[in-house]
Design an enzyme around this catalytic site. Structure first.
Site, PDB file in Angstrom:
ATOM      1  N   LYS A   2       0.811  -1.224   0.000  1.00  0.00           N
ATOM      2  CA  LYS A   2       0.000   0.000   0.000  1.00  0.00           C
ATOM      3  C   LYS A   2       0.849   1.282   0.000  1.00  0.00           C
ATOM      4  O   LYS A   2       0.473   2.281  -0.576  1.00  0.00           O
ATOM      5  CB  LYS A   2      -0.929   0.024   1.221  1.00  0.00           C
ATOM      6  CG  LYS A   2      -1.962  -1.084   1.257  1.00  0.00           C
ATOM      7  CD  LYS A   2      -3.148  -0.763   0.412  1.00  0.00           C
ATOM      8  CE  LYS A   2      -4.318  -1.702   0.508  1.00  0.00           C
ATOM      9  NZ  LYS A   2      -4.214  -2.971   1.175  1.00  0.00           N
ATOM     10  N   GLU A  22      -9.725   6.036   2.809  1.00  0.00           N
ATOM     11  CA  GLU A  22     -10.536   4.954   3.365  1.00  0.00           C
ATOM     12  C   GLU A  22      -9.587   3.817   3.704  1.00  0.00           C
ATOM     13  O   GLU A  22      -8.485   3.741   3.162  1.00  0.00           O
ATOM     14  CB  GLU A  22     -11.574   4.485   2.319  1.00  0.00           C
ATOM     15  CG  GLU A  22     -11.067   3.446   1.307  1.00  0.00           C
ATOM     16  CD  GLU A  22      -9.994   3.977   0.359  1.00  0.00           C
ATOM     17  OE1 GLU A  22      -9.888   5.202   0.199  1.00  0.00           O
ATOM     18  OE2 GLU A  22      -9.253   3.140  -0.231  1.00  0.00           O
ATOM     19  N   SER A  54       1.810  -9.806  -0.850  1.00  0.00           N
ATOM     20  CA  SER A  54       1.452  -8.380  -0.751  1.00  0.00           C
ATOM     21  C   SER A  54       1.699  -7.757   0.616  1.00  0.00           C
ATOM     22  O   SER A  54       1.902  -6.549   0.714  1.00  0.00           O
ATOM     23  CB  SER A  54      -0.006  -8.188  -1.156  1.00  0.00           C
ATOM     24  OG  SER A  54      -0.847  -9.051  -0.419  1.00  0.00           O
TER      25      SER A  54
HETATM   26  C1  LIG Z   1      -5.099  -4.089   1.050  1.00  0.00           C
HETATM   27  C2  LIG Z   1      -4.402  -5.334   0.877  1.00  0.00           C
HETATM   28  C3  LIG Z   1      -4.739  -6.224  -0.176  1.00  0.00           C
HETATM   29  C4  LIG Z   1      -5.894  -5.998  -1.094  1.00  0.00           C
HETATM   30  O1  LIG Z   1      -5.872  -4.799  -1.803  1.00  0.00           O
HETATM   31  P1  LIG Z   1      -5.517  -4.739  -3.347  1.00  0.00           P
HETATM   32  O2  LIG Z   1      -5.821  -3.335  -3.726  1.00  0.00           O
HETATM   33  O3  LIG Z   1      -6.400  -5.723  -4.042  1.00  0.00           O
HETATM   34  O4  LIG Z   1      -4.089  -5.057  -3.487  1.00  0.00           O
HETATM   35  C5  LIG Z   1      -3.965  -7.356  -0.339  1.00  0.00           C
HETATM   36  N1  LIG Z   1      -2.942  -7.644   0.504  1.00  0.00           N
HETATM   37  C6  LIG Z   1      -2.615  -6.827   1.538  1.00  0.00           C
HETATM   38  C7  LIG Z   1      -1.479  -7.222   2.417  1.00  0.00           C
HETATM   39  C8  LIG Z   1      -3.325  -5.649   1.752  1.00  0.00           C
HETATM   40  O5  LIG Z   1      -2.985  -4.868   2.762  1.00  0.00           O
END
Ligand SMILES: *Cc1c(COP(=O)(O)O)cnc(C)c1O
Length: 386
Positions: free
Chosen positions: A84, A106, A372
């Protein structure tokens, strides 16, 4: 393709009063994203503050288990613990260049709220975060961190009190004071130009990944990413879209199963509709009312999806599958045991798909999973999961 659209999806479905701000944002983005000094400042922050490039890690134990070559793109190692921050720091820098004094955002799991509060503290802007009251409760650690960083958290008490309502509240606050506020959107969603801006700033993930694979002398056969709004997936997919030899796979939250009403599998089960200023796939009933969603991960708990993914889904360039809560938690524990990495529950959805994919591949393949984020924020949920 019209510039505000990906195929049929995207557009600007917001009240007239927001159009001026969207235009202003688009021209600022077009100007600064090409500006030499902006790029230099952003790259410096990504390198020395966020910690980029993130490693591409060859997961030897997982590879042995699944009999394919598995690589993890380590977005969990970024400052604040997820992808993020790549987008948040870039948008807050853009807000500062535009002369805005205040940013709002948000947040679902709190990762985007945390990233935005972090970037606002660093760059000296006022910051307010909108979060559903249910999420405020299940992500207390992130709420505390956001407040510690000097931002204000609004617990949104409407509807199901999760990400959809938080997003609606943030849009309302923004439209109410559009000249002074910059709205930092946290995923590749919302009205044009947001999906393009977020995809652009997250595409650093795929660009690095491509170069890192090259250094290993490898080429990806499969790239897997979890899809909430779709920003980490868009970020790792984007530079590979033109190369049809790379299979792109997005994993949605299957919750308690897509045959029950308790999931957030927007592409698997949704229909074309409008949500939060964009035309995309939406989980809705026959009257067009948006349906409640469920996932064990607050970050995937969203009834819409970014328009790029709706387009890649319809055109079949990418495939999307659901993974349920149980499969996801099993994969989370497996990664802990095999590789010593505690992944976020969101990311564990992508990992869980290895179990399904690897057995059906005949040829030994190179598979990249976008990790992620890290699981620190999820310890309470993991502990309580039965
Ligand atoms: C917010 C988040 C997601 C999902 O958001 P995307 O916009 O689809 O990437 C996935 N993994 C993590 C660790 C997140 O914090």
């Amino acid at each position: 393709m019209k510039k505000a659209y990906y195929g049929d999806f995207g557009g600007q479905f917001l009240p007239e009063s927001a159009m001026f701000a969207l235009c202003e944002l688009e021209s600022a983005f077009l100007k600064f994203s090409k500006d030499k000094f902006f790029k230099k400042e952003l790259n410096m922050l990504l390198k020395t503050y966020v910690g980029r490039p993130t490693p591409l890690y060859f997961a030897r134990n997982l590879s042995k288990k699944y009999k394919h070559e598995i690589y993890l793109k380590r977005e969990d190692l970024n400052h604040t613990g997820a992808h993020k921050i790549n987008n948040a720091i870039a948008q807050v820098l853009l807000a500062k260049k535009m002369g805005k004094k205040k940013v709002i955002a948000e947040t679902g799991a709190g990762q985007h709220g945390l990233a935005t509060a972090t970037a606002a503290a660093l760059l000296g802007l006022e910051c307010e975060i909108y979060m559903g009251a249910v999420d405020v409760q299940r992500q207390t650690l992130n709420v505390y961190k956001i407040e510690l960083l000097g931002a204000k958290v609004h617990a949104v008490q409407k509807g199901f009190k999760t990400l959809k309502e938080a997003t609606t509240a943030a849009i309302q606050a923004w439209v109410g004071d559009i000249e002074n506020i910059f709205y930092v959107v946290g995923s590749a969603v919302g009205p044009h130009p947001y999906p393009k801006i977020v995809t652009h700033f997250q595409s650093v993930i795929g660009k690095e990944c491509k170069m890192q694979l090259k250094k290993f002398g490898k080429k990806a056969d499969y790239i897997i990413a979890a899809v909430g709004g779709g920003s980490n997936a868009a970020g790792i997919f984007y530079d590979f879209i033109k190369d049809e030899s790379v299979n792109l796979i997005g994993i949605e939250a299957g919750g308690l199963g897509v045959k029950t009403p308790y999931h957030a599998a927007t592409l698997s089960k949704g229909k074309t509709g409008i949500i939060h200023g964009m035309k995309t796939k939406v989980l809705q009933d026959d009257l067009g009312n948006i349906l409640p969603v469920h996932s064990i991960s607050a970050g995937l708990d969203y009834p819409g999806v970014g328009p790029l993914h709706a387009f890649l889904f319809e055109s079949k360039r990418a495939k999307y599958y659901p993974i349920n809560d149980q499969e996801c938690m099993k994969a989370l524990k497996l990664l802990c045991k095999e590789e010593g990495i505690i992944a976020a529950i969101e990311s564990s959805h992508a990992l869980a798909y290895l179990e399904k994919l690897c057995v059906r591949l005949k040829k030994k393949s190179v598979i990249v999973v976008n990790l992620s984020g890290r699981g620190d924020k999820d310890m309470q949920v993991i502990k309580e999961y039965k």
